[in-house]
Design an enzyme around this catalytic site. Structure first.
Site, PDB file in Angstrom:
ATOM      1  N   GLU A 315      40.065  40.626  45.948  1.00 50.02           N
ATOM      2  CA  GLU A 315      39.895  39.448  46.803  1.00 50.02           C
ATOM      3  C   GLU A 315      41.183  38.628  46.812  1.00 50.02           C
ATOM      4  O   GLU A 315      41.647  38.193  45.765  1.00 50.02           O
ATOM      5  CB  GLU A 315      38.758  38.560  46.296  1.00 50.02           C
ATOM      6  CG  GLU A 315      37.366  39.139  46.468  1.00 50.02           C
ATOM      7  CD  GLU A 315      36.296  38.149  46.026  1.00 50.02           C
ATOM      8  OE1 GLU A 315      35.265  38.073  46.719  1.00 50.02           O
ATOM      9  OE2 GLU A 315      36.472  37.451  45.005  1.00 50.02           O
ATOM     10  N   CYS A 316      41.758  38.445  47.980  1.00 50.90           N
ATOM     11  CA  CYS A 316      42.935  37.595  48.192  1.00 50.90           C
ATOM     12  C   CYS A 316      44.084  38.027  47.282  1.00 50.90           C
ATOM     13  O   CYS A 316      44.812  38.956  47.613  1.00 50.90           O
ATOM     14  CB  CYS A 316      42.577  36.124  47.993  1.00 50.90           C
ATOM     15  SG  CYS A 316      43.779  35.008  48.762  1.00 50.90           S
ATOM     16  N   GLY A 317      44.295  37.392  46.125  1.00 49.54           N
ATOM     17  CA  GLY A 317      45.335  37.852  45.211  1.00 49.54           C
ATOM     18  C   GLY A 317      45.136  39.298  44.810  1.00 49.54           C
ATOM     19  O   GLY A 317      46.100  40.034  44.590  1.00 49.54           O
TER      20      GLY A 317
END
Length: 436
Positions: A315-317
């Site tokens: 997720e994201c990072g």
């Protein structure tokens, strides 16, 4: 079940986080066990809550969790009193404003007002916020104020005397340079990095009406739809956990531990990938640790395991770490895991910030085709993906990866810019997908 109240601000930047920490400290010093919580999809403010309260902060967001999920997550808290820090200004946000959270939980609102340049006008502001609730049909109670950056003596007396009788004065947070949290992109620095000094918080706490705050709290309703304990799965989840991968909701880890075995590892430290059935890479700050990530063996090993069929959810990072490369805003490029056909670049300005809704077009780790899933995005990076890249989601609301899609897939893995809450069902689907 715990009584609680909501700290709502008149705007962003009014000092809600510092007020929350001072109130938590004041209540703890008075003998209460405080459960902190945060309205809105935030990872940074809750880290400061946890540093002072000594327990994880609950995330309360109507868009991510729904009303029953919101109430379930609240009631999973512990302690005598719950202090809920709001998001932005009290009424700001169409997906899940502070006022919407207070209304869904039937909790009173204590308004944080910046008083550094006002006295009677502070009372007028508070009165306007209370009357506005009736004007727009919000069933919330603005019970009173905490005066942020207010001096004692005549300044404090002027504010207190100007308040109508039915608006309580709960005290003030005095101006203090030690009560400032450094910030960077994505918000404040994490609580583990910059913890406010206890003596400064206790000094501020001495100006608060602790028992009045405790007395105004009340118990929210229970959820209508109680959910029992889900069946355990025979699976082990490896969760990346370090300064680069630190954005995860407590409820997510709780859900993993309720249903499966959880092991943690640190890609920044170069830990080997644990023996597991699936890997979860939460968001965080991989851009601040890109050289270490690029030079360690962990991401290379993760890329190899993913190519052999190990499911990886980022997720994201986590998406950034799963890409081929990560280029910082200063132009330095580091190799990443190479799982996803994308190259990620950091920017000086945020690229997306919103509540998000996704339509699932292909079965994937977190949802079946045909479903919709809600989440939140906030990132300073962009991903340049290959022309033949495969996506699992179409964006109904939000920007996603390319404006129209999110959920970049490769092998049995999934990378997304969107953070989701376990109340969405996404992590249950993930556990079932990786179960042998």
């Amino acid at each position: 079940m715990t009584n609680g109240f909501v700290l709502g601000g008149v705007s962003s930047g009014v000092g809600k986080t510092v007020a929350t920490l001072a109130i938590v400290q004041a209540l703890e010093d008075a003998g209460y066990e405080v459960q902190p919580a945060k309205a809105g999809p935030d990872f940074i403010d809750p880290s400061h809550h946890a540093a002072i309260a000594g327990r994880p902060s609950r995330t309360l967001d109507l868009w991510l969790e729904g009303e029953d999920g919101l109430r379930r997550n609240y009631h999973r808290g512990e302690g005598d009193l719950c202090v809920v820090e709001g998001v932005m200004g009290l009424y700001d946000g169409d997906g899940s404003s502070t006022a919407m959270v207070a209304e869904a939980l039937d909790l009173p609102v204590v308004l944080v007002v910046d008083a550094k340049a006002g006295m009677e006008s502070v009372a007028a502001t508070a009165l306007g916020f209370r009357e506005y609730a009736d004007a727009v049909g919000r069933d919330i109670e603005v019970a009173g104020i905490v005066a942020q950056r207010a001096h004692g003596g005549r300044h404090e007396e002027g504010i207190r005397d100007a308040l109508p009788d039915d608006l309580e004065y709960f005290g003030r947070i005095p101006p203090n340079g030690d009560l400032e949290i450094p910030d960077r992109h994505l918000g404040l620095e994490m609580g583990e990095e910059t913890t406010l000094p206890r003596d400064a918080l206790r000094e501020a706490a001495g100006s608060l009406e602790v028992e009045r705050l405790a007395d105004v709290a009340r118990e929210p309703p229970a959820p209508d739809d109680a959910v029992g304990v889900a069946e355990a799965v025979d699976a082990t989840v490896a969760v990346a956990s370090d300064a680069a991968f630190c954005f995860r909701y407590p409820a997510t880890i709780e859900r993993f531990r309720e249903r499966a075995t959880v092991v943690t590892f640190s890609p920044v430290a170069g830990d080997p990938v644990p023996d597991c059935d699936g890997v979860y890479l939460p968001g965080g700050y991989p851009e601040l640790h890109a050289p270490k990530l690029g030079s360690s063996d962990t991401l290379g090993e993760l890329g190899r395991l993913a190519s052999e069929g190990l499911p990886v959810l980022g997720e994201c990072g986590g998406l950034m770490a799963m890409s081929r490369s990560l280029t910082t805003a200063e132009g330095e490029t580091s190799e990443m895991a190479g799982i996803l056909p994308a190259d990620v670049t950091m920017h000086d300005r945020y690229q997306a910030l919103d509540h998000v809704e996704l339509k699932v077009t292909d079965d994937t780790l977190t949802a079946d085709a045909g479903r919709t899933i809600r989440g939140h995005e906030f990132h300073y990076s962009s991903a340049d993906v290959d022309d033949d890249a495969r996506f699992a989601f179409e964006t109904v609301r939000g920007d996603g990866i390319d404006g129209d899609h999110d959920g970049l897939t490769a092998y049995e893995s999934l990378g997304t810019y969107v953070h989701v809450h376990p109340e969405s069902g996404a992590f249950d689907r993930f556990l079932e997908a990786i179960s042998p």
